[in-house]
Design an enzyme around this catalytic site. Structure first.
Site, PDB file in Angstrom:
ATOM      1  N   PHE A  29      -7.887   8.522   8.279  1.00  0.00           N
ATOM      2  CA  PHE A  29      -7.446   9.085   7.001  1.00  0.00           C
ATOM      3  C   PHE A  29      -8.633   9.136   6.051  1.00  0.00           C
ATOM      4  O   PHE A  29      -9.733   8.666   6.376  1.00  0.00           O
ATOM      5  CB  PHE A  29      -6.301   8.237   6.419  1.00  0.00           C
ATOM      6  CG  PHE A  29      -6.715   6.847   6.031  1.00  0.00           C
ATOM      7  CD1 PHE A  29      -7.099   6.564   4.724  1.00  0.00           C
ATOM      8  CD2 PHE A  29      -6.741   5.818   6.969  1.00  0.00           C
ATOM      9  CE1 PHE A  29      -7.491   5.273   4.365  1.00  0.00           C
ATOM     10  CE2 PHE A  29      -7.128   4.532   6.609  1.00  0.00           C
ATOM     11  CZ  PHE A  29      -7.511   4.269   5.300  1.00  0.00           C
ATOM     12  N   GLY A  30      -8.379   9.674   4.859  1.00  0.00           N
ATOM     13  CA  GLY A  30      -9.394   9.674   3.805  1.00  0.00           C
ATOM     14  C   GLY A  30     -10.732  10.260   4.251  1.00  0.00           C
ATOM     15  O   GLY A  30     -10.790  11.371   4.800  1.00  0.00           O
ATOM     16  N   THR A  52       0.839  -1.196   0.000  1.00  0.00           N
ATOM     17  CA  THR A  52       0.000   0.000   0.000  1.00  0.00           C
ATOM     18  C   THR A  52       0.872   1.244   0.000  1.00  0.00           C
ATOM     19  O   THR A  52       2.001   1.215   0.476  1.00  0.00           O
ATOM     20  CB  THR A  52      -0.956   0.044   1.221  1.00  0.00           C
ATOM     21  OG1 THR A  52      -1.786   1.206   1.114  1.00  0.00           O
ATOM     22  CG2 THR A  52      -0.245   0.101   2.551  1.00  0.00           C
ATOM     23  N   HIS A  87     -14.930  -1.699   8.085  1.00  0.00           N
ATOM     24  CA  HIS A  87     -14.848  -2.588   6.928  1.00  0.00           C
ATOM     25  C   HIS A  87     -13.485  -3.308   6.900  1.00  0.00           C
ATOM     26  O   HIS A  87     -13.407  -4.504   6.719  1.00  0.00           O
ATOM     27  CB  HIS A  87     -15.046  -1.735   5.672  1.00  0.00           C
ATOM     28  CG  HIS A  87     -14.251  -0.448   5.686  1.00  0.00           C
ATOM     29  ND1 HIS A  87     -14.383   0.483   6.685  1.00  0.00           N
ATOM     30  CD2 HIS A  87     -13.264   0.019   4.883  1.00  0.00           C
ATOM     31  CE1 HIS A  87     -13.553   1.480   6.477  1.00  0.00           C
ATOM     32  NE2 HIS A  87     -12.846   1.227   5.394  1.00  0.00           N
ATOM     33  N   ASP A 125      -8.388  -3.088  -1.222  1.00  0.00           N
ATOM     34  CA  ASP A 125      -8.991  -2.074  -2.054  1.00  0.00           C
ATOM     35  C   ASP A 125     -10.317  -1.718  -1.394  1.00  0.00           C
ATOM     36  O   ASP A 125     -11.135  -2.595  -1.115  1.00  0.00           O
ATOM     37  CB  ASP A 125      -9.199  -2.613  -3.479  1.00  0.00           C
ATOM     38  CG  ASP A 125      -9.341  -1.460  -4.449  1.00  0.00           C
ATOM     39  OD1 ASP A 125      -8.720  -0.401  -4.220  1.00  0.00           O
ATOM     40  OD2 ASP A 125     -10.085  -1.592  -5.433  1.00  0.00           O
TER      41      ASP A 125
HETATM   42  P1  ITT Z   1      -3.421   1.979  -1.835  1.00  0.00           P
HETATM   43  O1  ITT Z   1      -4.264   1.651  -3.070  1.00  0.00           O
HETATM   44  O2  ITT Z   1      -2.003   2.320  -2.171  1.00  0.00           O
HETATM   45  O3  ITT Z   1      -3.556   0.959  -0.756  1.00  0.00           O
HETATM   46  P2  ITT Z   1      -5.371   4.140  -1.527  1.00  0.00           P
HETATM   47  O4  ITT Z   1      -5.501   5.230  -0.506  1.00  0.00           O
HETATM   48  O5  ITT Z   1      -5.426   4.555  -2.969  1.00  0.00           O
HETATM   49  O6  ITT Z   1      -4.013   3.333  -1.192  1.00  0.00           O
HETATM   50  P3  ITT Z   1      -7.861   2.649  -1.860  1.00  0.00           P
HETATM   51  O7  ITT Z   1      -7.800   2.689  -3.333  1.00  0.00           O
HETATM   52  O8  ITT Z   1      -8.278   1.390  -1.201  1.00  0.00           O
HETATM   53  O9  ITT Z   1      -6.434   3.019  -1.219  1.00  0.00           O
HETATM   54  O10 ITT Z   1      -8.775   3.796  -1.289  1.00  0.00           O
HETATM   55  C1  ITT Z   1      -9.729   4.482  -2.078  1.00  0.00           C
HETATM   56  C2  ITT Z   1     -10.105   5.767  -1.393  1.00  0.00           C
HETATM   57  O11 ITT Z   1     -10.905   5.456  -0.251  1.00  0.00           O
HETATM   58  C3  ITT Z   1      -8.930   6.607  -0.910  1.00  0.00           C
HETATM   59  O12 ITT Z   1      -9.272   7.959  -1.166  1.00  0.00           O
HETATM   60  C4  ITT Z   1      -8.875   6.335   0.582  1.00  0.00           C
HETATM   61  O13 ITT Z   1      -8.388   7.464   1.291  1.00  0.00           O
HETATM   62  C5  ITT Z   1     -10.332   6.049   0.912  1.00  0.00           C
HETATM   63  N1  ITT Z   1     -10.419   5.071   2.004  1.00  0.00           N
HETATM   64  C6  ITT Z   1     -10.120   3.754   1.942  1.00  0.00           C
HETATM   65  N2  ITT Z   1     -10.267   3.172   3.146  1.00  0.00           N
HETATM   66  C7  ITT Z   1     -10.685   4.156   3.972  1.00  0.00           C
HETATM   67  C8  ITT Z   1     -10.976   4.212   5.342  1.00  0.00           C
HETATM   68  O14 ITT Z   1     -10.853   3.128   6.116  1.00  0.00           O
HETATM   69  N3  ITT Z   1     -11.356   5.370   5.863  1.00  0.00           N
HETATM   70  C9  ITT Z   1     -11.463   6.471   5.105  1.00  0.00           C
HETATM   71  N4  ITT Z   1     -11.183   6.530   3.804  1.00  0.00           N
HETATM   72  C10 ITT Z   1     -10.796   5.379   3.235  1.00  0.00           C
END
Ligand code: ITT
Length: 224
Positions: A153-154, A10, A184, A73
């Protein structure tokens, strides 16, 4: 007992923190900060089924020893937006951001949403072969009306999970353990943990048993 070593692929440090915490004592997780090709599909599992083997073959060419790899993902699926941003969650976060999502949700009463996570685990076999296992988790909740909290995050500051959350906290207002318990990713990781305990520890102890047998045989040979 020696724990199985697994590489988490990741680029996201937040995921790394959550995964390491959840698998503590089950596996020795190492962080492989690499990207894998993400195909455009509506199915999170397909992304991993294509991307992880692609990365695995690249790693072997680079001389990386065959080792178990896993990646997750995830995406946020908002009911009132027909599942948007879903598989586009990453792009949407980078472009319109959380503020953009809150703007789209202005005046919307039905605020239900779901985080979904799929973990793909690639297990190396003989001569460059491999097999894959998948684990899934989801978390239902609502989109808040404003951003709250600084952890996680995110999309964490705008997602309020239903599960065991009487105070209505967002994921970003929870510690890593509290989020893992309701999230999740936590759910998918607990499924993977059961698999590791059932399968990998069994193989590991079989190979430990074999080493012990070989040592005993060598000792007997020396004595004869
Ligand atoms: P990797 O693919 O390198 O693992 P990524 O951040 O791109 O990193 P994803 O494609 O799985 O990972 O994530 C898609 C989006 O969803 C991305 O903007 C994340 O910040 C968000 N996301 C994923 N899991 C999350 C969580 O548990 N809480 C909040 N946002 C999440």
């Amino acid at each position: 007992m020696r724990l199985p070593e697994l590489y988490l692929v990741t680029s996201n440090e937040g995921k790394w923190r959550e995964v390491r915490r959840e698998l503590e004592g089950t596996a020795e997780v190492k962080w492989l900060r690499r990207k894998y090709p993400e195909i455009q599909t509506g199915d999170l599992k397909e992304v991993l089924a294509f991307g992880l083997p692609h990365l695995y073959r690249e790693l072997l060419k680079e001389g990386f020893p065959p080792s178990p790899l896993f990646a997750d993902d995830s995406g946020l699926f908002i009911d009132a937006l027909g599942g948007f941003p879903g598989v586009y969650s990453s792009f949407v976060e980078r472009t319109i951001g959380l503020r953009g999502i809150l703007k789209l949700m202005e005046g919307v009463e039905e605020r239900g949403a779901e985080f979904r996570c799929v973990i793909g685990l690639l297990l190396p076999g003989e001569g460059g072969s491999y097999r894959m296992e998948f684990f899934q988790g989801s978390s239902r909740g609502v989109i808040s009306t404003e951003e709250r909290g600084y952890d996680g995050f995110g999309y964490d500051p705008i997602f309020v999970p239903f599960c065991d959350n009487p105070e209505g906290l967002t994921f970003a207002e929870m510690s890593t353990e509290e989020k893992n318990r309701r999230s999740h990713r936590g759910e998918a990781l607990r499924e993977m943990r059961k698999y590791i305990i059932r399968e990998l520890h069994k193989h590991l102890s079989a190979s430990v048993r074999q080493n012990l047998n070989t040592e005993a045989q060598m000792k007997r040979n020396e004595e004869e």
